[in-house]
Design a protein around this motif. Structure first.
Motif, mmCIF file in Angstrom:
data_model
loop_
_atom_site.group_PDB
_atom_site.id
_atom_site.type_symbol
_atom_site.label_atom_id
_atom_site.label_comp_id
_atom_site.label_asym_id
_atom_site.label_seq_id
_atom_site.Cartn_x
_atom_site.Cartn_y
_atom_site.Cartn_z
ATOM 1 N N ARG A 1 0.831 -1.213 0.000
ATOM 2 C CA ARG A 1 0.000 0.000 0.000
ATOM 3 C C ARG A 1 0.864 1.261 0.000
ATOM 4 N NH1 ARG A 1 -3.191 -2.917 3.806
ATOM 5 N NH2 ARG A 1 -2.067 -1.858 5.474
ATOM 6 N N ARG A 2 1.951 1.233 0.749
ATOM 7 C CA ARG A 2 2.804 2.408 0.904
ATOM 8 C C ARG A 2 3.659 2.668 -0.334
ATOM 9 N NH1 ARG A 2 5.088 1.314 5.929
ATOM 10 N NH2 ARG A 2 3.046 1.802 6.751
ATOM 11 N N HIS A 3 4.073 1.603 -1.016
ATOM 12 C CA HIS A 3 4.973 1.736 -2.174
ATOM 13 C C HIS A 3 4.308 1.075 -3.388
ATOM 14 C CE1 HIS A 3 8.154 3.118 0.475
ATOM 15 N NE2 HIS A 3 7.834 2.129 1.293
ATOM 16 N N GLY A 4 3.686 1.890 -4.202
ATOM 17 C CA GLY A 4 2.943 1.392 -5.363
ATOM 18 C C GLY A 4 3.781 0.514 -6.289
ATOM 19 N N SER A 5 5.080 0.806 -6.388
ATOM 20 C CA SER A 5 5.925 0.023 -7.285
ATOM 21 C C SER A 5 6.120 -1.414 -6.794
ATOM 22 C CB SER A 5 7.296 0.692 -7.444
ATOM 23 O OG SER A 5 7.985 0.712 -6.202
ATOM 24 N N LEU A 6 5.803 -1.678 -5.533
ATOM 25 C CA LEU A 6 5.959 -3.034 -4.985
ATOM 26 C C LEU A 6 4.660 -3.832 -5.015
ATOM 27 C CD1 LEU A 6 8.210 -2.322 -1.867
ATOM 28 C CD2 LEU A 6 8.888 -3.128 -4.145
ATOM 29 N N ARG A 7 3.581 -3.191 -5.405
ATOM 30 C CA ARG A 7 2.283 -3.859 -5.381
ATOM 31 C C ARG A 7 2.305 -5.183 -6.151
ATOM 32 N NH1 ARG A 7 -1.050 0.861 -5.863
ATOM 33 N NH2 ARG A 7 -0.893 1.174 -3.637
ATOM 34 N N ARG A 8 2.724 -5.123 -7.379
ATOM 35 C CA ARG A 8 2.712 -6.326 -8.218
ATOM 36 C C ARG A 8 3.771 -7.356 -7.804
ATOM 37 N NH1 ARG A 8 3.027 -6.594 -14.712
ATOM 38 N NH2 ARG A 8 2.382 -8.752 -14.893
ATOM 39 N N PRO A 9 5.023 -6.943 -7.551
ATOM 40 C CA PRO A 9 6.032 -7.942 -7.167
ATOM 41 C C PRO A 9 5.715 -8.683 -5.864
ATOM 42 C CG PRO A 9 7.101 -5.862 -7.748
ATOM 43 C CD PRO A 9 5.629 -5.615 -7.738
ATOM 44 N N LEU A 10 4.939 -8.064 -4.979
ATOM 45 C CA LEU A 10 4.657 -8.701 -3.683
ATOM 46 C C LEU A 10 3.314 -9.428 -3.633
ATOM 47 C CD1 LEU A 10 6.003 -5.946 -1.239
ATOM 48 C CD2 LEU A 10 7.203 -7.935 -2.185
ATOM 49 N N ASN A 11 2.539 -9.363 -4.724
ATOM 50 C CA ASN A 11 1.230 -10.033 -4.744
ATOM 51 C C ASN A 11 1.316 -11.520 -4.424
ATOM 52 O OD1 ASN A 11 -0.584 -7.982 -5.141
ATOM 53 N ND2 ASN A 11 -0.545 -8.149 -7.379
ATOM 54 N N GLU A 12 2.270 -12.204 -5.018
ATOM 55 C CA GLU A 12 2.375 -13.657 -4.803
ATOM 56 C C GLU A 12 2.706 -13.987 -3.354
ATOM 57 O OE1 GLU A 12 1.509 -16.353 -6.647
ATOM 58 O OE2 GLU A 12 0.675 -14.773 -7.901
ATOM 59 N N LEU A 13 3.508 -13.154 -2.706
ATOM 60 C CA LEU A 13 3.817 -13.389 -1.295
ATOM 61 C C LEU A 13 2.550 -13.330 -0.448
ATOM 62 C CD1 LEU A 13 7.157 -11.483 -0.695
ATOM 63 C CD2 LEU A 13 6.730 -13.901 -0.275
ATOM 64 N N VAL A 14 1.699 -12.353 -0.713
ATOM 65 C CA VAL A 14 0.442 -12.244 0.038
ATOM 66 C C VAL A 14 -0.409 -13.479 -0.203
ATOM 67 C CG1 VAL A 14 -1.718 -10.939 0.282
ATOM 68 C CG2 VAL A 14 0.456 -9.725 0.095
#
Length: 165
Positions: free
Chosen positions: A72-85
């Motif tokens: 949420r805080r860093h939009g550029s990480l939204r997609r790369p971290l989706n799989e972790l969630v």
């Protein structure tokens, strides 16, 4: 006659296939004739691993909460971290945990620091899961925790910059 082009299999495709297979294995029974072979951890109140399962669920939830807050805080990480969630959600579901509370997430200044924090926290979780798999008294739980540890390791390898580690 022109040569047939070789099939190219990328690391992402390979990791995705392995993760999908691990997810399927986590969600299915090992032997349908044996009620004790389910991949789910035992839910007995007399279960010697009950406290271990709660500790693992708390660690997974806290890590999931961190990853989600950094997305949420860093939009550029939204997609790369989706799989972790998604992996953390699957792990919490496999543990039959409905935890909804946790620690407040730290606030790294930029996306690079946030990604470094995620890597460190995920590596810590991966090692904890491996250690807990050895400590588990139930073979089913040990296998489940070991597969969770492997799934986190795969996700770490797929994160941006993961090739250098």
């Amino acid at each position: 006659m022109s040569p047939v082009p070789a099939l190219r299999i990328t690391r992402r495709t390979t990791l995705g296939g392995v993760l999908a297979a691990a997810t399927v294995l986590v969600g299915c029974d090992l032997d349908p004739r044996d009620p004790g072979s389910s991949s789910e951890p035992p839910a007995d109140a007399d279960d010697p691993d009950a406290a271990l399962v709660e500790d693992v669920a708390a660690d997974i939830f806290a890590t999931r909460q961190l990853v989600e807050s950094l997305q949420r805080r860093h939009g550029s990480l939204r997609r790369p971290l989706n799989e972790l969630v998604r992996v953390h959600d699957a792990h919490l579901a496999a543990l039959e945990s409905s935890r909804r509370s946790g620690r407040r997430a730290p606030r790294p200044g930029n996306a690079a620091d946030a990604l470094r924090l995620v890597r460190d926290r995920e590596l810590r979780l991966q090692r904890l899961l491996a250690d807990h798999s050895v400590a588990a008294r139930s073979g089913r739980l040990a296998r489940l925790l070991a597969s969770m540890s492997a799934a986190i390791a795969q996700q770490l390898a797929a994160l941006p910059g993961g090739e250098s580690r």
